[in-house]
Write an enzyme that holds these catalytic residues in place. Structure first.
Site, short mmCIF file in Angstrom:
data_model
loop_
_atom_site.label_atom_id
_atom_site.label_comp_id
_atom_site.label_asym_id
_atom_site.label_seq_id
_atom_site.Cartn_x
_atom_site.Cartn_y
_atom_site.Cartn_z
N ARG A 105 0.84 -1.20 0.00
CA ARG A 105 0.00 0.00 0.00
C ARG A 105 0.87 1.24 0.00
O ARG A 105 1.71 1.42 0.89
CB ARG A 105 -0.91 -0.03 1.23
CG ARG A 105 -2.02 1.00 1.13
CD ARG A 105 -3.08 0.71 2.14
NE ARG A 105 -2.63 1.10 3.47
CZ ARG A 105 -3.43 1.61 4.40
NH1 ARG A 105 -4.70 1.77 4.15
NH2 ARG A 105 -2.96 1.92 5.57
N THR A 109 -0.88 7.69 -1.26
CA THR A 109 -2.14 7.62 -2.03
C THR A 109 -3.09 6.56 -1.47
O THR A 109 -4.27 6.54 -1.85
CB THR A 109 -1.83 7.27 -3.50
OG1 THR A 109 -1.23 5.96 -3.52
CG2 THR A 109 -0.88 8.26 -4.13
N ASP A 201 -4.20 -9.61 12.52
CA ASP A 201 -3.44 -9.60 11.27
C ASP A 201 -3.14 -11.06 10.88
O ASP A 201 -2.38 -11.75 11.56
CB ASP A 201 -2.13 -8.83 11.46
CG ASP A 201 -1.41 -8.66 10.13
OD1 ASP A 201 -1.31 -7.52 9.65
OD2 ASP A 201 -0.95 -9.68 9.56
N ASP A 204 0.58 -12.00 10.34
CA ASP A 204 1.31 -12.09 11.62
C ASP A 204 0.94 -13.34 12.39
O ASP A 204 1.80 -13.99 13.00
CB ASP A 204 1.02 -10.86 12.49
CG ASP A 204 1.79 -9.62 12.02
OD1 ASP A 204 2.74 -9.79 11.22
OD2 ASP A 204 1.43 -8.51 12.44
#
Ligand code: URA
Length: 210
Positions: A105, A109, A201, A204
Site C-alpha cells: 500500500r 495515495t 493480522d 502475523d
C-alpha cells in the site's frame, strides 16, 4: 457458481474459525487449523466445476467415470497471507498451477502498488481461484483481480476466510462476475482497516511476526 457471495456455515468451518479468532491460539495451532479449514472452503469453491468422463476399467467392469474437465485450475495467492490459505487448497488440488500477486500500500495515495506478479500460462482457459484469508477494504483483492483480468483470466473466484461488508460491497461493484466464498462476513472494518471482530493480522498470526 451463480451466487455472488457464499458463506460456508458448516459446523466444522465455524468451530475452526472460532479457534482461529481466539487471540490465545498460538501460531502453530493457527496454521494447522487454517490448513484444515482451507480443505473445507476449497470443497465449496470447487463445488460446481465442469466435469467430463474418462473410460477406465475397474477390476470388474469398464465404465465412463467422472473427472474434472478442461485445463488445470490456477490458484493465485495474494502475498503474503494468501499463502496460508494456498497451502491447504493445494493439498486438495495438487495438480493446480499456482500464481502469486504481491501488492503493497502506497502510504501517500493509500492505493495498492504491484511489486510481484507471476501467474500460470493460458489463464483465459483456466478456472482461477484467488486466495487471501482477509477481504477487508477490498482494495488489494480488486487490484489483484484487475491484474489477472489484464493477464487474460476470464473465470475467477475469490476464496477468503473472513470478509468485511465493505470489502464484499467493493468487490461486487468492481468485479460483479467474481463469486466470493467465505466462512464469515463480520461486523465492520475499524479505522485501521482491520476486520471486527476478525482475528487480527492474518499474516502475523500465520507466521508469528508482529
Ligand atoms: N488484513 C488482516 O490481516 N486482518 C484484517 O483484519 C484486515 C486485513
Amino acid at each position: 457458481m451463480t451466487e455472488h457471495l457464499t458463506i460456508v456455515n458448516h459446523p466444522l468451518v465455524q468451530h475452526k474459525l472460532t479457534l482461529m479468532r481466539d487471540k490465545e491460539t498460538p501460531s502453530a495451532v493457527f496454521r494447522r487449523v487454517l490448513r484444515e479449514i482451507s480443505y473445507l472452503l476449497a470443497y465449496e469453491v470447487t463445488r460446481d466445476l465442469p466435469m467430463t468422463t474418462k473410460q477406465i476399467e475397474t477390476p470388474l467392469k469398464a465404465i465412463d467415470a467422472p473427472i474434472l474437465a478442461g485445463k488445470k485450475l490456477a490458484l493465485v495467492s495474494i502475498l503474503r497471507a494468501g499463502n496460508g490459505l494456498l497451502d491447504g487448497v493445494l493439498d486438495l488440488i495438487p495438480s493446480a498451477r499456482v500464481g502469486f500477486v504481491g501488492l503493497y500500500r502506497d502510504e501517500e495515495t493509500l492505493t495498492p502498488v504491484q511489486y510481484y506478479f507471476k501467474v500460470p500460462d493460458a489463464l483465459d482457459q483456466r478456472q482461477v481461484v484467488v486466495v487471501d484469508p482477509m477481504l477487508a477494504t477490498g482494495n488489494s483483492s480488486v487490484a489483484a483481480i484487475d491484474l489477472l483480468k489484464k493477464a487474460g483470466a476470464k473465470n475467477i473466484r475469490f476464496l477468503c476466510l473472513l470478509a468485511a461488508p465493505e470489502g464484499v460491497a467493493r468487490m461486487k461493484q468492481a468485479h460483479p462476475d467474481v463469486p466470493i466464498v467465505t466462512a464469515s462476513v463480520d461486523e465492520c472494518l475499524n479505522d485501521h482497516g482491520y476486520i471486527v471482530p476478525g482475528l487480527g493480522d492474518a499474516g502475523d498470526r500465520i507466521y508469528g511476526t508482529k
